[in-house]
Design an enzyme around this catalytic site. Sequence first.
Site, PDB file in Angstrom:
ATOM      1  N   LYS A  11      40.576  82.838   5.130  1.00 29.60           N
ATOM      2  CA  LYS A  11      39.121  83.028   5.010  1.00 29.60           C
ATOM      3  C   LYS A  11      38.407  82.762   6.352  1.00 29.60           C
ATOM      4  O   LYS A  11      38.999  82.202   7.281  1.00 29.60           O
ATOM      5  CB  LYS A  11      38.604  82.117   3.902  1.00 29.60           C
ATOM      6  CG  LYS A  11      39.182  82.456   2.523  1.00 29.60           C
ATOM      7  CD  LYS A  11      38.472  81.671   1.417  1.00 29.60           C
ATOM      8  CE  LYS A  11      39.057  81.999   0.062  1.00 29.60           C
ATOM      9  NZ  LYS A  11      38.287  81.363  -1.034  1.00 29.60           N
ATOM     10  N   TYR A  51      36.269  90.247  -5.656  1.00 25.79           N
ATOM     11  CA  TYR A  51      36.037  89.103  -6.546  1.00 25.79           C
ATOM     12  C   TYR A  51      35.291  89.505  -7.828  1.00 25.79           C
ATOM     13  O   TYR A  51      34.638  88.658  -8.432  1.00 25.79           O
ATOM     14  CB  TYR A  51      35.255  88.018  -5.803  1.00 25.79           C
ATOM     15  CG  TYR A  51      36.106  87.174  -4.866  1.00 25.79           C
ATOM     16  CD1 TYR A  51      37.180  86.423  -5.343  1.00 25.79           C
ATOM     17  CD2 TYR A  51      35.823  87.109  -3.503  1.00 25.79           C
ATOM     18  CE1 TYR A  51      37.951  85.633  -4.490  1.00 25.79           C
ATOM     19  CE2 TYR A  51      36.586  86.311  -2.644  1.00 25.79           C
ATOM     20  CZ  TYR A  51      37.649  85.575  -3.154  1.00 25.79           C
ATOM     21  OH  TYR A  51      38.402  84.786  -2.315  1.00 25.79           O
ATOM     22  N   ARG A  87      50.822  79.603  -3.868  1.00 29.60           N
ATOM     23  CA  ARG A  87      49.816  78.726  -4.484  1.00 29.60           C
ATOM     24  C   ARG A  87      50.164  77.258  -4.260  1.00 29.60           C
ATOM     25  O   ARG A  87      49.282  76.425  -4.061  1.00 29.60           O
ATOM     26  CB  ARG A  87      49.650  79.055  -5.971  1.00 29.60           C
ATOM     27  CG  ARG A  87      49.006  80.429  -6.142  1.00 29.60           C
ATOM     28  CD  ARG A  87      48.778  80.782  -7.577  1.00 29.60           C
ATOM     29  NE  ARG A  87      47.752  79.969  -8.206  1.00 29.60           N
ATOM     30  CZ  ARG A  87      46.449  80.129  -8.031  1.00 29.60           C
ATOM     31  NH1 ARG A  87      46.000  81.071  -7.211  1.00 29.60           N
ATOM     32  NH2 ARG A  87      45.585  79.366  -8.668  1.00 29.60           N
ATOM     33  N   ASN A 114      37.372  77.179   1.721  1.00 31.17           N
ATOM     34  CA  ASN A 114      38.657  76.554   1.352  1.00 31.17           C
ATOM     35  C   ASN A 114      39.872  77.232   2.009  1.00 31.17           C
ATOM     36  O   ASN A 114      40.975  77.200   1.477  1.00 31.17           O
ATOM     37  CB  ASN A 114      38.797  76.434  -0.174  1.00 31.17           C
ATOM     38  CG  ASN A 114      38.913  77.767  -0.874  1.00 31.17           C
ATOM     39  OD1 ASN A 114      38.684  78.810  -0.270  1.00 31.17           O
ATOM     40  ND2 ASN A 114      39.272  77.748  -2.151  1.00 31.17           N
ATOM     41  N   HIS A 117      42.928  82.287   0.273  1.00 24.79           N
ATOM     42  CA  HIS A 117      42.986  82.796  -1.103  1.00 24.79           C
ATOM     43  C   HIS A 117      44.410  83.262  -1.352  1.00 24.79           C
ATOM     44  O   HIS A 117      45.062  83.780  -0.432  1.00 24.79           O
ATOM     45  CB  HIS A 117      42.021  83.986  -1.281  1.00 24.79           C
ATOM     46  CG  HIS A 117      42.288  84.738  -2.555  1.00 24.79           C
ATOM     47  ND1 HIS A 117      41.765  84.348  -3.756  1.00 24.79           N
ATOM     48  CD2 HIS A 117      43.081  85.810  -2.806  1.00 24.79           C
ATOM     49  CE1 HIS A 117      42.219  85.158  -4.702  1.00 24.79           C
ATOM     50  NE2 HIS A 117      43.007  86.062  -4.150  1.00 24.79           N
ATOM     51  N   GLU A 128      45.370  93.112  -6.358  1.00 17.26           N
ATOM     52  CA  GLU A 128      44.819  92.639  -5.084  1.00 17.26           C
ATOM     53  C   GLU A 128      45.541  93.260  -3.886  1.00 17.26           C
ATOM     54  O   GLU A 128      44.904  93.604  -2.897  1.00 17.26           O
ATOM     55  CB  GLU A 128      44.882  91.108  -5.028  1.00 17.26           C
ATOM     56  CG  GLU A 128      43.914  90.475  -6.019  1.00 17.26           C
ATOM     57  CD  GLU A 128      43.902  88.951  -5.967  1.00 17.26           C
ATOM     58  OE1 GLU A 128      44.658  88.355  -5.179  1.00 17.26           O
ATOM     59  OE2 GLU A 128      43.101  88.356  -6.714  1.00 17.26           O
TER      60      GLU A 128
HETATM   61  P1  CMP Z   1      39.665  81.749  -4.321  1.00 19.77           P
HETATM   62  O1  CMP Z   1      41.074  81.371  -4.606  1.00 19.77           O
HETATM   63  O2  CMP Z   1      39.415  82.652  -3.180  1.00 19.77           O
HETATM   64  O3  CMP Z   1      39.038  82.407  -5.658  1.00 19.77           O
HETATM   65  C1  CMP Z   1      37.665  82.345  -5.958  1.00 19.77           C
HETATM   66  C2  CMP Z   1      36.911  81.448  -5.042  1.00 19.77           C
HETATM   67  O4  CMP Z   1      35.638  81.009  -5.514  1.00 19.77           O
HETATM   68  C3  CMP Z   1      37.692  80.163  -4.855  1.00 19.77           C
HETATM   69  O5  CMP Z   1      38.842  80.389  -4.077  1.00 19.77           O
HETATM   70  C4  CMP Z   1      36.635  79.261  -4.223  1.00 19.77           C
HETATM   71  O6  CMP Z   1      36.578  79.413  -2.811  1.00 19.77           O
HETATM   72  C5  CMP Z   1      35.325  79.806  -4.796  1.00 19.77           C
HETATM   73  N1  CMP Z   1      34.675  78.866  -5.707  1.00 19.77           N
HETATM   74  C6  CMP Z   1      33.483  78.267  -5.507  1.00 19.77           C
HETATM   75  N2  CMP Z   1      33.173  77.465  -6.535  1.00 19.77           N
HETATM   76  C7  CMP Z   1      34.202  77.532  -7.406  1.00 19.77           C
HETATM   77  C8  CMP Z   1      34.480  76.910  -8.671  1.00 19.77           C
HETATM   78  N3  CMP Z   1      33.629  76.063  -9.232  1.00 19.77           N
HETATM   79  N4  CMP Z   1      35.646  77.197  -9.291  1.00 19.77           N
HETATM   80  C9  CMP Z   1      36.521  78.083  -8.736  1.00 19.77           C
HETATM   81  N5  CMP Z   1      36.301  78.700  -7.553  1.00 19.77           N
HETATM   82  C10 CMP Z   1      35.166  78.430  -6.888  1.00 19.77           C
END
Ligand code: CMP
Length: 141
Positions: A11, A51, A87, A114, A117, A128
């Site tokens: 990211k 998303y 993961r 974070n 992904h 995806e």
């Molecule tokens: P990702 O694995 O990219 O999938 C969805 C993204 O939404 C997740 O990582 C987070 O970066 C973001 N996100 C923000 N808030 C939340 C939440 N409460 N629960 C899950 N994903 C979240």
Amino acid sequence: MAVERTLSIIKPDAVAKNVIGKIYSRFESNGLKVVASKMKQLSRADAEGFYAVHRERPFFKDLVDFMISGPVMIQVLEGESAIAKNRELMGATDPKKAEKGTIRADFAESIDANAVHGSDAPETAKVEVSYFFPGMEVYNR
Ligand code: CMP
């Protein structure tokens, strides 16, 4: 165990921190091979489409805003149980809850920023991978 392919995104926060190589090294030293990759500045439509399953979630707009805030590095990883392995290497979505030594524990700041992904299941991996690499055949069963 089966050889699988999974979609991984580094990211904008991790790209800005200049840790693409460090993250690739984690993949490579844990049996995952990068079989496709590209750096891309996502458009709002790209991120919203990717998303789409989260469209109704309260964090959707912030997530999309963040994902278009700078370039991302997108790759397909291949290996034994690649989806679960990736993961495991990433750690929990919220870096505060991620186990020590995981990518998110080491490189991420917040649940939005974070670092990475990764697809969460064979069906999502298939969708995806073809979202960003449309010509690629995937044999996840
Ligand atoms: P990702 O694995 O990219 O999938 C969805 C993204 O939404 C997740 O990582 C987070 O970066 C973001 N996100 C923000 N808030 C939340 C939440 N409460 N629960 C899950 N994903 C979240």
